[in-house]
Design a protein around this motif. Structure first.
Motif, mmCIF file in Angstrom:
data_model
loop_
_atom_site.group_PDB
_atom_site.id
_atom_site.type_symbol
_atom_site.label_atom_id
_atom_site.label_comp_id
_atom_site.label_asym_id
_atom_site.label_seq_id
_atom_site.Cartn_x
_atom_site.Cartn_y
_atom_site.Cartn_z
ATOM 1 N N PHE A 69 0.753 -1.176 -0.200
ATOM 2 C CA PHE A 69 -0.087 -0.118 0.033
ATOM 3 C C PHE A 69 0.794 1.008 0.122
ATOM 4 C CE2 PHE A 69 -2.288 -3.511 2.494
ATOM 5 C CZ PHE A 69 -3.322 -3.396 1.662
ATOM 6 N N PHE A 70 0.164 2.418 -0.693
ATOM 7 C CA PHE A 70 1.135 3.609 -0.772
ATOM 8 C C PHE A 70 1.178 4.090 0.764
ATOM 9 C CE2 PHE A 70 1.607 8.136 -1.559
ATOM 10 C CZ PHE A 70 2.708 8.064 -2.383
ATOM 11 N N ASN A 71 0.080 4.248 1.293
ATOM 12 C CA ASN A 71 0.127 4.674 2.991
ATOM 13 C C ASN A 71 -1.043 4.043 3.553
ATOM 14 O OD1 ASN A 71 -2.210 6.283 1.868
ATOM 15 N ND2 ASN A 71 -0.981 7.941 1.509
ATOM 16 N N SER A 72 -1.386 4.445 4.771
ATOM 17 C CA SER A 72 -2.651 4.298 5.473
ATOM 18 C C SER A 72 -3.946 4.204 5.053
ATOM 19 C CB SER A 72 -2.592 4.586 6.899
ATOM 20 O OG SER A 72 -2.662 5.954 6.938
ATOM 21 N N TYR A 73 -4.000 5.748 4.315
ATOM 22 C CA TYR A 73 -5.348 5.999 3.630
ATOM 23 C C TYR A 73 -5.551 5.098 2.595
ATOM 24 C CZ TYR A 73 -4.688 10.306 6.413
ATOM 25 O OH TYR A 73 -4.582 11.130 7.534
#
Length: 302
Positions: free
Chosen positions: A249-253
């Motif tokens: 994933f790119f980030n938590s969002y």
């Protein structure tokens, strides 16, 4: 005459009937849903002596007969199904069937050639439906959207018959990871490919089933090591990578945004805001364990 008064057309639809139709080309068809509801739960409509239709047994040829009766405007009671199976309609000529098969083959070729183009159009259309209504569209609603119709006109010169093209379109794009769905009504949602096309090679390009298994495995291991406590999506995002070390994933969002397809395809489940492994992940774990045992047995035998 029925003694049951239903306040609205949607109120008269049996949930089991709607769910069964959700995976067919009659998904979202209110009239078909009502007819199937009358067959599945006749007592609700005042037909207390009529045998109810067991939807769980309506698979394969039986399912095709039910669909044919619904399209003909009939209520698919057990008696009607028996009669239709004994005297199946055969109105199509060989020439018409051949032409239909040729058209289906051309359409499938177009879909496979331009699957990423169509996938981006369809998945974004589905995403906007979720934003607007909080649920996914039916297959027919997605098919009839302006953006999908415009795509067909550009790629094919016109919108093909839904009955000929929808199965190839939805199955091809689901296998490619652009969309995800299950047998639940309005489960259609954007898939893994929809999310990662925003981030390019910053995130793993592994297929959706590999990502689903890796996420579920991380959740399972984390819970075992932390007294059955669930990881947060931030922890999942920062700790999971593929075999090449590329983040999932790119980030938590981004990770949280992909919860929908991971749930829909059974890789994870969410209970009381806690992330857990889904049934598909458990089945895949068992399958891999069996393969390892078989391989070990074979090496010992050798």
């Amino acid at each position: 005459m029925s003694t049951v008064i239903l306040k609205g057309r949607h109120d008269g639809i049996d949930p089991a009937a709607e769910t069964w139709l959700a995976a067919t080309d009659l998904a979202g068809d209110i009239d078909a849903s009502l007819r199937l509801s009358r067959a599945a739960d006749p007592a609700r409509y005042g037909f207390v002596k009529r045998e109810p239709l067991d939807l769980t047994s309506c698979t394969g040829p039986a399912a095709a007969t039910v669909i044919a009766l619904l399209k003909a405007g009939q209520v698919p009671t057990p008696d009607a199904i028996t009669a239709a199976e004994a005297n199946p309609p055969n109105t199509d000529t060989l020439e018409a069937k051949a032409a239909l098969a040729a058209e289906a083959k051309r359409i499938e070729s177009i879909i496979r050639t331009h699957q990423d183009w169509l996938g981006e159009v369809l998945s974004s259309t589905v995403a906007m439906h979720w934003v607007s209504y909080g649920v996914g569209p039916t297959w027919q609603e997605a098919w009839q959207s302006d953006r999908v119709s415009t795509w067909w006109i550009a790629a094919h010169g016109g919108v093909p018959d839904y009955r000929v093209a929808h199965q190839a379109m939805f199955s091809t794009l689901e296998k490619a990871g652009w969309i995800a769905s299950n047998t639940t009504a309005r489960s259609l949602c954007p898939g893994r490919r929809f999310h990662i096309h925003f981030f390019g090679d910053h995130v793993s390009q592994e297929p959706a089933h590999s990502i689903g298994y890796l996420v579920a495995r991380y959740i399972g291991v984390y819970r075992r090591l932390h007294d059955d406590r669930s990881p947060t999506w931030a922890e999942v995002a920062t700790s999971t990578t593929d075999a090449k070390g590329v983040p999932l994933f790119f980030n938590s969002y981004d990770a949280r945004a992909q919860q929908e397809w991971l749930e829909t395809q059974g890789w994870i489940r969410v209970e009381n805001n806690q992330l857990r492994r889904g049934e598909r992940a458990k089945a895949e774990t068992r399958r891999r364990a069996d393969l390892r045992k078989a391989a070990a047995s074979g090496s010992h035998a050798a």
